[in-house]
Write a protein that holds these residues in place. Structure first.
Motif, PDB file in Angstrom:
ATOM      1  N   GLY A  15     -22.177  52.695 126.134  1.00 20.49           N
ATOM      2  CA  GLY A  15     -23.501  53.153 126.586  1.00 20.49           C
ATOM      3  C   GLY A  15     -24.322  53.849 125.503  1.00 20.49           C
ATOM      4  O   GLY A  15     -25.269  54.569 125.824  1.00 20.49           O
ATOM      5  N   LYS A  16     -24.007  53.613 124.238  1.00 18.47           N
ATOM      6  CA  LYS A  16     -24.798  54.234 123.160  1.00 18.47           C
ATOM      7  C   LYS A  16     -26.252  53.757 123.192  1.00 18.47           C
ATOM      8  O   LYS A  16     -27.180  54.565 123.168  1.00 18.47           O
ATOM      9  CB  LYS A  16     -24.206  53.885 121.781  1.00 18.47           C
ATOM     10  CG  LYS A  16     -22.844  54.487 121.501  1.00 18.47           C
ATOM     11  CD  LYS A  16     -22.331  54.106 120.120  1.00 18.47           C
ATOM     12  CE  LYS A  16     -21.962  52.645 119.983  1.00 18.47           C
ATOM     13  NZ  LYS A  16     -20.802  52.216 120.799  1.00 18.47           N
ATOM     14  N   THR A  17     -26.409  52.449 123.215  1.00 16.17           N
ATOM     15  CA  THR A  17     -27.759  51.885 123.171  1.00 16.17           C
ATOM     16  C   THR A  17     -28.535  52.245 124.441  1.00 16.17           C
ATOM     17  O   THR A  17     -29.707  52.622 124.391  1.00 16.17           O
ATOM     18  CB  THR A  17     -27.664  50.353 122.984  1.00 16.17           C
ATOM     19  OG1 THR A  17     -26.959  50.101 121.760  1.00 16.17           O
ATOM     20  CG2 THR A  17     -29.023  49.705 122.925  1.00 16.17           C
ATOM     21  N   THR A  18     -27.844  52.164 125.574  1.00 15.24           N
ATOM     22  CA  THR A  18     -28.474  52.504 126.854  1.00 15.24           C
ATOM     23  C   THR A  18     -28.904  53.965 126.862  1.00 15.24           C
ATOM     24  O   THR A  18     -29.985  54.311 127.338  1.00 15.24           O
ATOM     25  CB  THR A  18     -27.463  52.211 127.998  1.00 15.24           C
ATOM     26  OG1 THR A  18     -27.076  50.838 127.885  1.00 15.24           O
ATOM     27  CG2 THR A  18     -28.056  52.459 129.355  1.00 15.24           C
ATOM     28  N   LEU A  39     -29.674  51.395 114.490  1.00 14.45           N
ATOM     29  CA  LEU A  39     -28.812  51.366 113.290  1.00 14.45           C
ATOM     30  C   LEU A  39     -27.583  50.497 113.556  1.00 14.45           C
ATOM     31  O   LEU A  39     -26.476  50.809 113.141  1.00 14.45           O
ATOM     32  CB  LEU A  39     -28.417  52.795 112.887  1.00 14.45           C
ATOM     33  CG  LEU A  39     -27.965  52.933 111.421  1.00 14.45           C
ATOM     34  CD1 LEU A  39     -29.106  52.649 110.458  1.00 14.45           C
ATOM     35  CD2 LEU A  39     -27.389  54.319 111.140  1.00 14.45           C
ATOM     36  N   ASP A  40     -27.826  49.407 114.271  1.00 13.31           N
ATOM     37  CA  ASP A  40     -26.748  48.479 114.590  1.00 13.31           C
ATOM     38  C   ASP A  40     -27.239  47.064 114.285  1.00 13.31           C
ATOM     39  O   ASP A  40     -28.241  46.630 114.863  1.00 13.31           O
ATOM     40  CB  ASP A  40     -26.389  48.627 116.078  1.00 13.31           C
ATOM     41  CG  ASP A  40     -25.213  47.758 116.469  1.00 13.31           C
ATOM     42  OD1 ASP A  40     -24.805  46.883 115.670  1.00 13.31           O
ATOM     43  OD2 ASP A  40     -24.702  47.940 117.589  1.00 13.31           O
ATOM     44  N   PRO A  41     -26.555  46.347 113.387  1.00 17.19           N
ATOM     45  CA  PRO A  41     -26.998  44.990 113.047  1.00 17.19           C
ATOM     46  C   PRO A  41     -27.043  44.045 114.250  1.00 17.19           C
ATOM     47  O   PRO A  41     -27.697  42.996 114.184  1.00 17.19           O
ATOM     48  CB  PRO A  41     -25.946  44.512 112.033  1.00 17.19           C
ATOM     49  CG  PRO A  41     -25.290  45.754 111.526  1.00 17.19           C
ATOM     50  CD  PRO A  41     -25.378  46.772 112.619  1.00 17.19           C
ATOM     51  N   ILE A 123     -31.044  58.156 116.815  1.00 20.72           N
ATOM     52  CA  ILE A 123     -30.410  57.034 116.110  1.00 20.72           C
ATOM     53  C   ILE A 123     -29.339  56.412 116.993  1.00 20.72           C
ATOM     54  O   ILE A 123     -28.393  57.091 117.413  1.00 20.72           O
ATOM     55  CB  ILE A 123     -29.745  57.513 114.799  1.00 20.72           C
ATOM     56  CG1 ILE A 123     -30.754  58.246 113.900  1.00 20.72           C
ATOM     57  CG2 ILE A 123     -29.112  56.336 114.057  1.00 20.72           C
ATOM     58  CD1 ILE A 123     -30.105  58.918 112.684  1.00 20.72           C
ATOM     59  N   ASP A 124     -29.493  55.126 117.272  1.00 18.88           N
ATOM     60  CA  ASP A 124     -28.477  54.388 118.032  1.00 18.88           C
ATOM     61  C   ASP A 124     -27.436  53.869 117.048  1.00 18.88           C
ATOM     62  O   ASP A 124     -27.707  52.958 116.260  1.00 18.88           O
ATOM     63  CB  ASP A 124     -29.142  53.224 118.778  1.00 18.88           C
ATOM     64  CG  ASP A 124     -28.149  52.391 119.559  1.00 18.88           C
ATOM     65  OD1 ASP A 124     -27.060  52.898 119.890  1.00 18.88           O
ATOM     66  OD2 ASP A 124     -28.461  51.215 119.835  1.00 18.88           O
ATOM     67  N   GLY A 125     -26.256  54.473 117.081  1.00 20.64           N
ATOM     68  CA  GLY A 125     -25.219  54.120 116.113  1.00 20.64           C
ATOM     69  C   GLY A 125     -24.518  52.815 116.464  1.00 20.64           C
ATOM     70  O   GLY A 125     -24.530  52.357 117.602  1.00 20.64           O
TER      71      GLY A 125
HETATM   72 MG   LIG Z   1     -25.155  49.556 121.101  1.00 24.43          MG
END
Ligand SMILES: [Mg+2]
Ligand SMILES: Nc1ncnc2c1ncn2[C@@H]1O[C@H](COP(=O)(O)OP(=O)(O)OP(=O)(O)O)[C@@H](O)[C@H]1O
Length: 256
Positions: A15-18, A39-41, A123-125
């Motif tokens: 749930g980082k991006t969420t 910050l995630d490809p 920052i979304d890791g």
């Molecule tokens: Mg993510």
């Protein structure tokens, strides 16, 4: 100075991006100026914000190479925050950074000139403890750790804590852990309740585990697919309220 939070956990799918997107949307709704950094490809945050990662003219990859391009790479989101988007090129940055001078501080260098335009940079890791995550933690003031209330929830947390300590000792003495946000909570199972207890036992009292638990709901995946924030897509579900409450608590505590 504008605050910088990194949403970090090297475990995938917690749930980082969420959390990045919905916390950003809720804070924007409360009048805060927010910059989201993908910050995630994989470009998950970029896609969730309504942009096709493969069709970006400029991305964080270009900004990391030439900081004069940072402003040009910024995009508007429908909910009012700005976005520094990413795509698979960012994986190349990670390799290119390895040989560069002050390789842990590239993100700091591109954020320093723009951070004061915002109340908070989120920052979304990516799900790893590699050089991009190291850059995020070097640039940030605080880390928010989403942890899914599932089997093996705490697996890998040791590694994350070690990395945070190392960054605090060597690269960024100001870095603090803001707190843990329990996600994917399913009230129908006893198991998630047990995992939540275990999460609290592991972190408290040194590290705050937020009471604003994010319940599991299919609405989150639907909202992501429709490229909307949960507070606009399904504003009455508990998860939407929880992200709003988390935003409110951060504001009340003077963190944002
Ligand atoms: Mg993510
Ligand atoms: N509370 C929730 N309930 C149900 N599904 C959720 C919830 N939060 C997120 N999801 C969904 O779970 C999936 C993983 O979430 P997300 O992408 O936010 O995790 P992540 O930690 O960023 O993953 P990665 O490590 O791959 O970057 C997504 O499909 C998302 O829509």
């Amino acid at each position: 100075m504008g605050q910088i939070f990194v949403i970090g956990n090297q475990k995938g799918g917690v749930g980082k991006t969420t959390t990045s997107l919905n916390l950003g949307a809720a804070l924007t709704e409360f009048g805060k100026d927010i910059l989201l950094i993908d910050l995630d490809p994989q470009g998950g945050l970029t896609l969730h914000c309504g942009y096709e990662p493969d069709k970006l003219e400029l991305s964080i990859y270009d900004a990391l190479k030439d900081e004069d391009l940072t402003n040009d790479a910024l995009l508007e989101t429908k909910f009012g925050a700005h976005l520094l988007p990413a795509n698979v090129d960012l994986a190349v940055s990670e390799m290119e950074l390895i040989n560069s001078v002050a390789r842990e501080r590239r993100l700091t260098a591109i954020l320093n000139p723009i951070r004061d335009n915002y109340d908070l940079v989120i920052i979304d890791g990516q799900p790893s403890l590699g050089l991009l995550t190291l850059n995020a933690m070097t640039a940030a003031n605080q880390v928010i750790i989403p942890i899914a209330c599932e089997y093996l929830a705490l697996r890998g947390v040791d590694g994350l804590m070690k990395m945070i300590k190392k960054v605090q000792g060597q690269l960024n003495s100001k870095l603090k852990i803001n707190g843990v946000v329990p996600t994917m909570f399913d009230r129908r199972t006893n198991h998630t309740e047990a995992v939540l207890k275990q999460i609290k036992k592991t972190f408290e009292p040194e590290i705050k585990v937020y009471d604003h638990i994010i319940y599991r709901s299919i609405r989150f995946a639907e909202a992501a697919e429709r490229q909307k924030a949960i507070i606009y897509y399904a504003k009455n579900i508990p998860g939407a309220a929880a992200y709003r409450d988390l935003a409110r608590e951060l504001i009340r505590a003077g963190e944002v």
